[in-house]
Design a protein around this motif. Structure first.
Motif, PDB file in Angstrom:
ATOM      1  N   THR A   1       0.855  -1.188   0.000  1.00 51.59           N
ATOM      2  CA  THR A   1       0.000   0.000   0.000  1.00 51.59           C
ATOM      3  C   THR A   1       0.894   1.241   0.000  1.00 51.59           C
ATOM      4  O   THR A   1       2.095   1.140   0.268  1.00 51.59           O
ATOM      5  CB  THR A   1      -0.855   0.064   1.278  1.00 51.59           C
ATOM      6  N   SER A   2       0.277   2.406  -0.230  1.00 49.34           N
ATOM      7  CA  SER A   2       1.093   3.624  -0.215  1.00 49.34           C
ATOM      8  C   SER A   2       1.642   3.885   1.187  1.00 49.34           C
ATOM      9  O   SER A   2       2.741   4.426   1.337  1.00 49.34           O
ATOM     10  CB  SER A   2       0.307   4.816  -0.741  1.00 49.34           C
ATOM     11  N   SER A   3       0.930   3.484   2.233  1.00 52.24           N
ATOM     12  CA  SER A   3       1.464   3.748   3.575  1.00 52.24           C
ATOM     13  C   SER A   3       2.719   2.898   3.846  1.00 52.24           C
ATOM     14  O   SER A   3       3.604   3.311   4.593  1.00 52.24           O
ATOM     15  CB  SER A   3       0.405   3.554   4.668  1.00 52.24           C
TER      16      SER A   3
ATOM     17  N   VAL B   1       4.950   2.293   1.538  1.00 48.52           N
ATOM     18  CA  VAL B   1       6.017   3.043   0.853  1.00 48.52           C
ATOM     19  C   VAL B   1       6.427   4.253   1.697  1.00 48.52           C
ATOM     20  O   VAL B   1       7.619   4.522   1.887  1.00 48.52           O
ATOM     21  CB  VAL B   1       5.542   3.508  -0.548  1.00 48.52           C
ATOM     22  N   VAL B   2       5.438   4.964   2.224  1.00 48.97           N
ATOM     23  CA  VAL B   2       5.734   6.165   3.019  1.00 48.97           C
ATOM     24  C   VAL B   2       6.517   5.779   4.271  1.00 48.97           C
ATOM     25  O   VAL B   2       7.499   6.438   4.644  1.00 48.97           O
ATOM     26  CB  VAL B   2       4.416   6.902   3.390  1.00 48.97           C
TER      27      VAL B   2
END
Ligand SMILES: Nc1nc2c(ncn2[C@@H]2O[C@H](COP(=O)(O)OP(=O)(O)O[C@H]3O[C@H](CO)[C@@H](O)[C@H](O)[C@@H]3O)[C@@H](O)[C@H]2O)c(=O)[nH]1
Length: 263
Positions: free
Chosen positions: A217-219, A221-222
């Motif tokens: 998910t993007s979280s 990656v962040v």
């Protein structure tokens, strides 16, 4: 490592179609290996399937957790479970068929001269098959950034197919590992290298999952970007402090027998 008790930790979240074929392939490739499925309350019934498989085969074990808490905590729980039962070697492997169990003997053999053997997609001989281009790009960029930010001489620090000696697991401060997502892979490879572990990268072929969807998910990656940037900055700031205690002697990294320089 001949004669070792090997535990393959397989984290699962919604892998009901993949789990049984992966365990069959594992036992065809390394019949003596035990597998620990660490399921985080998969709604698709993966945990129940794992229980059924464990009831039929004494080499299969299950750790069921109530909710999805991330890849990092799942592996930490699996490693602790394995060390409490005296497994000498712990292996990380995805449940989705991306990692080929037939390549596990090469990882285990590499532990004869190392503490940690990383399956590597990006050393000579390593490959990625059928991954969407944007995933491959993200993975390549993530590894370049990690190498630069942490001065960590690894071609593939984010991969999830690796074998580690139990005594190295005991030495690492897993209580301090806070990474929830896939950043966990970088987190503990970096700690191992800084702790002086002998690390070797072994070429592997990584393939797109057999069925189902990635949990990326993007979280995730962040989290990875924020943590790697933070560790890198801390490290550089520490270099400037007067009277800085020298960092631990970094471990050696080998790739196909050659020593790697920090790039
Ligand atoms: N227990 C548990 N398992 C999880 C969780 N999230 C993911 N998994 C399991 O972890 C494995 C990897 O997840 P995927 O979602 O299939 O990862 P990918 O996109 O193919 O990931 C690639 O990148 C990762 C990070 O670099 C690598 O760790 C992985 O090997 C692979 O290269 C799968 O077996 C999946 O079911 C979770 O919160 N809990």
């Amino acid at each position: 490592m001949t004669g070792s008790r090997v535990l393959v930790v397989v984290p699962t979240y919604d892998e009901v179609d993949n789990l049984e074929p992966v365990l069959d392939r594992l036992h065809a490739a390394v019949p003596d290996a035990h597998a620990l499925v660490v399921d985080d309350g998969s709604p698709d019934g993966t945990g129940e399937l794992a229980e059924e498989l464990a009831a039929q085969d004494e080499r299969v074990h299950v750790l069921r957790r109530t909710e999805k808490a991330g890849l990092g905590p799942a592996y930490v729980a699996g490693f602790r479970w394995g060390r409490a039962r005296d497994y000498d070697v712990l292996v990380e492997m995805d449940a989705d068929g991306s990692h080929d169990p037939e390549q596990l003997p090469a990882l285990l053999a590499a532990l004869d001269g190392a503490d940690l053997a990383l399956g590597s997609r990006y050393v000579p001989g390593g490959r990625v098959e059928d991954w969407p281009r944007r995933r491959l790009l993200l993975s390549r960029l993530g590894n370049v950034y990690t190498r630069r930010a942490l001065r960590l001489p690894l071609a593939d620090a984010t991969g999830g197919f690796r074998a580690v000696r139990g005594d190295l697991v005991d030495r690492l401060p897993f209580d301090e590992v806070a990474s929830q997502g896939y950043c966990f892979q970088v987190d503990w490879a970096w700690r191992a290298w800084r702790a002086g572990a002998r690390v070797v990268e072994v070429p592997i072929t990584f393939s797109e999952r057999a069925s189902g969807r990635s949990k990326m998910t993007s979280s995730i990656v962040v989290e990875a970007l924020a943590r790697v940037t933070g560790w890198g900055l801390q490290d550089r700031l520490a270099d400037r402090l007067p009277g800085r205690v020298p960092p631990p002697v970094p471990g050696r990294v080998r790739d196909g027998g050659r020593s790697s320089e920090v790039r």
